[in-house]
Each structure stands twice: as C-alpha cells, then as structure tokens.
Design an enzyme around this catalytic site. Sequence first.
Site, PDB file in Angstrom:
ATOM      1  N   GLU A  92       0.853  -1.189   0.000  1.00 23.16           N
ATOM      2  CA  GLU A  92       0.000   0.000   0.000  1.00 23.16           C
ATOM      3  C   GLU A  92       0.884   1.233   0.000  1.00 23.16           C
ATOM      4  OE1 GLU A  92      -3.992  -1.724   2.281  1.00 23.16           O
ATOM      5  OE2 GLU A  92      -2.900  -0.056   3.179  1.00 23.16           O
ATOM      6  N   GLU A 128      -6.005   9.183  10.078  1.00 25.72           N
ATOM      7  CA  GLU A 128      -4.669   8.778  10.526  1.00 25.72           C
ATOM      8  C   GLU A 128      -4.373   9.249  11.942  1.00 25.72           C
ATOM      9  OE1 GLU A 128      -3.628   6.838   8.378  1.00 25.72           O
ATOM     10  OE2 GLU A 128      -4.345   7.584   6.454  1.00 25.72           O
TER      11      GLU A 128
END
Lengths: 417, 278
Positions: free
Chosen positions: B44, B55
């Site tokens: 990824e 995040e």
Amino acid sequence: MSTNDGKFGDYGGQYVPEALMPAIEELADAYERYAVENEDGFLDEFRCRLRDFGGRPTPLQRAERLSERYGREVYLKREDLVHGGAHKLNNALGQVLLAKYMGKERIIAETGAGQHGTATAMACAHLGLDCEVYMGTRDINRQRPNVFRMRLNGAAVNPVSVGRGTLKEAISETMRDWATNVEDTHYVIGSVVGPHPFPSLVRDFQAVISEEAREQIRTRAGTLPDSVLACAGGGSNTMGAFARFLDDEGVDLYAVEAGGSSLDVDEEAGVAPNSASLTTGSEGVLHGARTKLLQDRHGQIMESHSVSSGLDYAGVGPELAHLVDAGRVTPVNVDDDAAISAFHRLSQLEGIIPALETAHAFGYLEDAGEDLGETVIVNVSGRGDKDLESVIEETAKRDVKNAPDLDVFAGGTGGLR
Amino acid sequence: MSRVPEAFAAGPAFVPYLAVGDPDYESSLEYVEALARGGADVIELGLPFSEPVAEGPTIQSAVVRSLEAGMTPERFFGFVEELDVDAPLVCMTYYNLIYRFGDERGPEPFVRRAAEVGIDGFVVPDLPAEESDPLRAACDAHDRDLIFIVAPTTRGERLERIMERVSGYVYVQARLGTTGARADVSDQTDASLARLADWDVPKAVGFGISTGEHAERVVAAGADGVIVGSALVDIVADGHENDAATSDVAARLEEKARELKAGARRGAEQRVPHPERT
C-alpha cells in the site's frame, strides 16, 4: 423543506471514514425524528430552553446612526445578545439536547474563535453532559478569554498543534476522537459544514435567527428587507440569517467573507491569505462534504488566514456553495483592515462592540453602493469581548483612522492581560 | 488486470504501507523496495493528503514530512513508474486528490493515470460505499480493484453495501479510532472476521498490528492477510530523526517485514478449519 438527501445540487454528501458512517446514519435518523418531526416534544423543549436559558427572542434594532450615515434603513439582528454572546448557542443547545435524546453520554466539539466551544460547554453544563473541546494552539493564544470560559463551565480544552493550529486542524482532530469513541459520543459540529445531516441540522437550529427577523421587520418596517448581510466563515450565522428569506425573491442575500490580507494565493507556500472560499474557492471534498474550498492545483488544502479566528477556515457549508452557484446568495469580501475599521465604527456609532467576524459584515455595509436597497438587516452574529486583545494588537499594527488611542493600556503590561 | 487477487492465493498475505516521499523521494524508493525484499505480497503506497482525518499521529507526521519534501500526485505516479518491485501496488489516499486530478472533475483521470503506471487498486479512507459509485465505475473501466474498509461498527445493510462494491480484498479495521501501532491486538478483530466469514474476497486486517506475534494471532484467527503501516513508518521516522543512513533504515524495514511475514505464516499453520466452512 428541512429534510433532504444530504445533497445541495452537486454539493454536500457524506465523505467520512466507514467507522463514522453508522453514527452519521443514527444522527440522520434522530434529526428526522426529533428535529423535523418533533418526536417526544423535542422542538418544544428546544424552544423553551432557547427562551429561558438562551434569552431568545433577540431584538431587531433599528441602528439610528448607521441609518443616517448610509441614507438607508439599517436594522441589526442582535445575536450578540444570545446567552454567551453569539448565535452559536442556537446550534450548540440544539445538538447537545439532541445528543441527550439519543442517549449519548459524552460531547466533543471543535472550536475556532472559541464561540462554538464556549456555547457547547455552556449547553453541556446546562444539560449535564461531559464535554471536551478541541482548539488549535494558535487560536488558544488568540482567544484566551474563551478558553477560560470553557474551563469554568467544566469542559476540557484539548490543544491541537498540528499544521497551523487553527479551525481546520481542530475539526480533523475532533473527527479522529469521534472515530475512536463513536459509540457513546456525539460530535457537536459548530457550523453548517461536515457530512450530512450536519449542514441541514445546524441550519435548522440556526434558522430561528431569520424566523424571528422576518416577523420583526414586517412588524417594525411593514415590509421585507431589500437585503440581508451576514459574515461567512463556515456559514452557520449566514445560513441562519438567510434560511427563512430564501423564498423571498425580492430579498438579496450577501455572504461577507474574510478577504484577509489579500485574495492572492501563494501555491508554493500552500497559503491563501484569506478565507474567501465562496469568492475564490474551487469544488472539492473536505471534512465530510463536497463544497467550495481553498486548495492548490493538486487538491491539497491551503492554509487560510483571517484576522478573525471564527472566519479562518478553508471550506464553507455546502448549501451556501450551492446557493452561490444558483445565484441566490452573493458572495462578497472584506479585508482585515476594513474589518478592524468597521469594528471601531460600530463600537463608536452604535455602542455595540462586535465580534471581529461580525465586523466583516459591517465592513461591507460601509463599502456597498446602492445595491443594498432601502432596508437592510445586518446580522450581529456575536459580541467582541473575546477579541479585545487581538483588536488592540491589530489596531496598533495599522493606521486605523477611526480607532481610539489605546497606547496607554497596550504599553508595557501586555495589553489587557 | 489487477494483480491483487493472485497475491492472496498463495497463503497469508503481508501488506505493508508507507507514505510515499517520506522523508524524501529517493529514500522512499529504497524503503519500498526493502519491503518487497522482506516478503511483501501487496504494497500500500500512501499518497499524502493535507487533511488525513483517518490517521493517527505517526502517519500524520509522515504526511507532513512527505508534503514538505514536495510530494504531489504527479510525482507519486512518477515514483510508481520508477519503483522496481514485483508485488501488486495499492494506492491509499483521500478522495479530494482523486477527484481533483486532471482536467475534468471526477475520479476517472486519476484512475486512468494510476492504471498506466501500474497501480492495481485503491483504498480511500474518507469514501464510504454511498459516495463510491463514480470511483467504482472508473475502477471497473480500467480493471482495477477498489478496496473498502469495514469498521467494528459496520453492520447489517452497510456490510451488504460494501460487499456489493468491494474487490481485491476487504480491509478489516481491527479497532475503532485512527491508524497507529499498538501493544496488543484488539478482541474486536475476531468478531469482525466472524461477520465477514462468508465473503468471497480475502480479508486483510489492519490498524494497530506492529509485531510478528500480532500478525500470527490475526492470521490464526482467520485473516487472509495483515496490513501494517505505523510500525513501519515509525522506523522511517526514527531513522529520519537520528540521521541514520538510508541503507540502514532500509535494512531495518526489510528485517521488520521478514518478522511480520514469518508471523503471518506461523498463524496460517495454526489455523483450524472454520466450522461453518467444513
């Protein structure tokens, strides 16, 4: 009319992490049941608390000296007289009450100028819920009195230091908290931004402004206004002041954005030194909604700027973006200098010290020509006590012709601290 | 065609994540190649967005480092072209960058360009199933996979909506919250995997996995793969803060990758046949 699928033309929607989607669906359902259909008498309790705790209705006052100055009838919708000193309580009280009906135990909120944070802290104390407020470190320094107010009402204030430490970062951090604690927590968003149902929910809670103003102006002046002016950052006071006039075609609606120090953009530095997303922004996706944004050519969000913390945001409510595209709302802007000057003018001519956000609307009143028409309503979205330190500093940096001499207070001891 | 499905066919997949361009373009190339050498089955690649709402602090900092070093979508695509790895590549980014790319609004130009440079699929943390049809259509047009995240809170109709649209693998979010390395593995993982037992796409678990033991436990519990981001980004950040040589940081990443991959393999050996599947 208050219900919709979360889209305003091409704008709006629900662009959030999957972890939040169930909570947003739950909220959309609660919004329909309680805030639209008045299940369990929610709206009755809300209106009762707005009256007894919030001090509504607020007056619509004819501004005598401004009317004389501009040769038109100027009316002030006095949201600065709402408990807490700003329109923000209308939404905060509505959402905290809604969270209570939904059985949530904990409230989180973001704040820029601190007005939404203080309103949420007050509403949580009033209704007995725990409250945590995320606030950028830069805004904490600019808005110290509001930080103390939140703490006095029992809220925790969590500093956010990533990025430039303003509203954009505070919203992102509050979304992260919500994604972590979504099961028992409600996020009281402070403006008509974010994923559906927030833009509709916040507009409906703020629509009390124009609901009252429309009746008041008809009683006082026997007519509808020719124009309504409200400052616009995220746009909650703007949508509140416009909502009940949207169907009145003869009423022009002006959203006054922060022109900051310049409308130019520095792509290299990633800075747009203004907060005029309706005037200069482009379509994109931020904080849960498709709307107009200050962004660079790659789609990275720019750092905005305004002398007023409450307008300092790179996005704007999706419904406002749609109303601008549809030609129903006219976006205009007023720069930092003109806003400071307008702050002093309103303080001196009308005895009302406005919030710096609000001062932008009065800056446009000064600049505008005949277009505003005979009868104008300006939404006084908040009072300026929180801004005194900033105004003294910002006035000292400029040659503001209409400012009083503040040197004697500003010198040596660090202003009003 | 996407090469993602075959990567899951040969046993438990190790799926590492790094933010591309962290802390700079050249080092980042070496770091991704080190992960491939360490046994990555799918990689990824994070294309940094200025407002990464999903995040935690580790990847937020990586995003800041990468953007400050000049990362843009075009440079990201150049990076992918230059990258010398065999593993399938998945682009992880936020929707605004996909939506804004190219001359016309909408996801198609981004997907077209990504397909040209060899990206096999996409993960978009701020794009729930409800808003995903334009991107799904663009992925179909270019034979790419669209990976969706399933959260511990995802139930009922939402699961069905995702199942109808997902391809490549489903990203099983191991716990509520944001990305970030954790000291333990969440109990929510087992329940999430059980809800997805009859899905016919591979199930890769991420959010919080940081050691070989975590990888082992998650695969033993039924996962077809493990996604590891923050624990690897931590190694990059530590190297950057201590001015370590790029080759040393790359060696540490490769070693960590081997640890995680070995853990996943051990987990597969312990795997008891699922009662519902026998």
